[in-house]
Design a protein around this motif. Sequence first.
Motif, PDB file in Angstrom:
ATOM      1  N   UNK A   1      -8.662 -20.483   9.649  1.00  0.00           N
ATOM      2  CA  UNK A   1      -8.006 -20.335  10.953  1.00  0.00           C
ATOM      3  C   UNK A   1      -8.735 -21.157  12.008  1.00  0.00           C
ATOM      4  N   UNK A   2     -10.067 -21.075  12.012  1.00  0.00           N
ATOM      5  CA  UNK A   2     -10.865 -21.820  12.986  1.00  0.00           C
ATOM      6  C   UNK A   2     -10.695 -23.328  12.808  1.00  0.00           C
ATOM      7  N   UNK A   3     -10.592 -23.793  11.550  1.00  0.00           N
ATOM      8  CA  UNK A   3     -10.427 -25.218  11.283  1.00  0.00           C
ATOM      9  C   UNK A   3      -9.098 -25.730  11.820  1.00  0.00           C
ATOM     10  N   UNK A   4      -8.036 -24.953  11.631  1.00  0.00           N
ATOM     11  CA  UNK A   4      -6.722 -25.340  12.158  1.00  0.00           C
ATOM     12  C   UNK A   4      -6.774 -25.398  13.679  1.00  0.00           C
ATOM     13  N   UNK A   5      -7.360 -24.386  14.306  1.00  0.00           N
ATOM     14  CA  UNK A   5      -7.433 -24.357  15.769  1.00  0.00           C
ATOM     15  C   UNK A   5      -8.268 -25.507  16.312  1.00  0.00           C
ATOM     16  N   UNK A   6      -9.371 -25.836  15.623  1.00  0.00           N
ATOM     17  CA  UNK A   6     -10.266 -26.897  16.086  1.00  0.00           C
ATOM     18  C   UNK A   6      -9.665 -28.284  15.906  1.00  0.00           C
ATOM     19  N   UNK A   7      -8.655 -28.412  15.036  1.00  0.00           N
ATOM     20  CA  UNK A   7      -8.048 -29.723  14.797  1.00  0.00           C
ATOM     21  C   UNK A   7      -7.306 -30.241  16.022  1.00  0.00           C
ATOM     22  N   UNK A   8      -6.906 -29.354  16.934  1.00  0.00           N
ATOM     23  CA  UNK A   8      -6.186 -29.699  18.166  1.00  0.00           C
ATOM     24  C   UNK A   8      -4.795 -30.281  17.906  1.00  0.00           C
ATOM     25  N   UNK A   9      -4.352 -30.273  16.664  1.00  0.00           N
ATOM     26  CA  UNK A   9      -3.011 -30.773  16.359  1.00  0.00           C
ATOM     27  C   UNK A   9      -1.941 -29.742  16.696  1.00  0.00           C
TER      28      UNK A   9
ATOM     29  N   UNK B   1      -2.956  -8.769   6.423  1.00  0.00           N
ATOM     30  CA  UNK B   1      -1.697  -9.410   6.800  1.00  0.00           C
ATOM     31  C   UNK B   1      -1.978 -10.739   7.506  1.00  0.00           C
ATOM     32  N   UNK B   2      -2.894 -10.699   8.484  1.00  0.00           N
ATOM     33  CA  UNK B   2      -3.197 -11.899   9.262  1.00  0.00           C
ATOM     34  C   UNK B   2      -3.821 -12.990   8.392  1.00  0.00           C
ATOM     35  N   UNK B   3      -4.783 -12.595   7.551  1.00  0.00           N
ATOM     36  CA  UNK B   3      -5.434 -13.574   6.679  1.00  0.00           C
ATOM     37  C   UNK B   3      -4.433 -14.251   5.748  1.00  0.00           C
ATOM     38  N   UNK B   4      -3.537 -13.450   5.135  1.00  0.00           N
ATOM     39  CA  UNK B   4      -2.587 -14.025   4.181  1.00  0.00           C
ATOM     40  C   UNK B   4      -1.554 -14.883   4.897  1.00  0.00           C
ATOM     41  N   UNK B   5      -1.078 -14.434   6.058  1.00  0.00           N
ATOM     42  CA  UNK B   5      -0.099 -15.213   6.814  1.00  0.00           C
ATOM     43  C   UNK B   5      -0.687 -16.561   7.227  1.00  0.00           C
ATOM     44  N   UNK B   6      -1.961 -16.573   7.635  1.00  0.00           N
ATOM     45  CA  UNK B   6      -2.615 -17.823   8.034  1.00  0.00           C
ATOM     46  C   UNK B   6      -2.782 -18.767   6.847  1.00  0.00           C
TER      47      UNK B   6
ATOM     48  N   UNK C   1     -11.104 -16.666   7.874  1.00  0.00           N
ATOM     49  CA  UNK C   1     -11.437 -16.877   9.285  1.00  0.00           C
ATOM     50  C   UNK C   1     -11.838 -18.326   9.532  1.00  0.00           C
ATOM     51  N   UNK C   2     -12.525 -18.947   8.567  1.00  0.00           N
ATOM     52  CA  UNK C   2     -12.908 -20.353   8.713  1.00  0.00           C
ATOM     53  C   UNK C   2     -11.673 -21.251   8.676  1.00  0.00           C
TER      54      UNK C   2
END
Length: 253
Positions: free
Chosen positions: A109-117, A178-183, A106-107
Amino acid sequence: MTTTTITEETKTTIPNGHAAPVVLTRAADEPERAISAFASEVNFGAAQRMAKALAASSLVPAAYRGVDGIANCLIAMELASRIGASPLMVMQNLHVVQGRPSWSASFLIATVNASKRFSPLRFEWKGEGKDRACRCIAKDRASGEVCAGTWISWRLVEGEGWSKKSGSKWLTMPEQMYCYRAAAFWARIYAPELSLGIHTTEEIQDFTGALGGVATSDAQLAANSSPAALEAELLETVAEAATSPQREPGEEG
């Protein structure tokens, strides 16, 4: 490529009572708030003082508390500076499973989203039964390219043996897994500089079969890794992140 160094000047008091400038150094491409502890001796000294303050807090996990936790705090601060995250958030989400550091999914995923890239990570599904599969998708904000990750199917789960481990969460909460591994797979393809080559906790549990091995107490920390061993492991992981080949489906671990 030329790397520009940005300096930030602060003041410190020397014995004669005058204020002397202290220059903290960071690379131009680092987040504005990020100061690498290892960029200079001055940075390292400042980081040590910060690490001692963090190690004295009861809010940080056991692996970072007290005198023995100061070195771990420094490593967490360095990782935080590399990915542009809060040191406290890194400490709360960097777990140790059988002596190996790992991010909570979950962290990541949050890091990717927070990067704004990229646009926020989303999940695409297809198939049913053994053909059930999930992948992560997002859009690159700069180029507009749609970034689609690896399909994680139940056949892959069974083939890799992830569901065969004792107490496997794949049998009780497959949709979440599934979601965790895909991310995790998506991040290693499109944003490896955010994961720094570190696998997720769920992946290491599947690879090693060690469930519930996250070091969150003094007893678990002692069983899994000494502070010195954790520091060495993290340093080695960060150093090799850019050159180590990533494990793909079907490859030997």
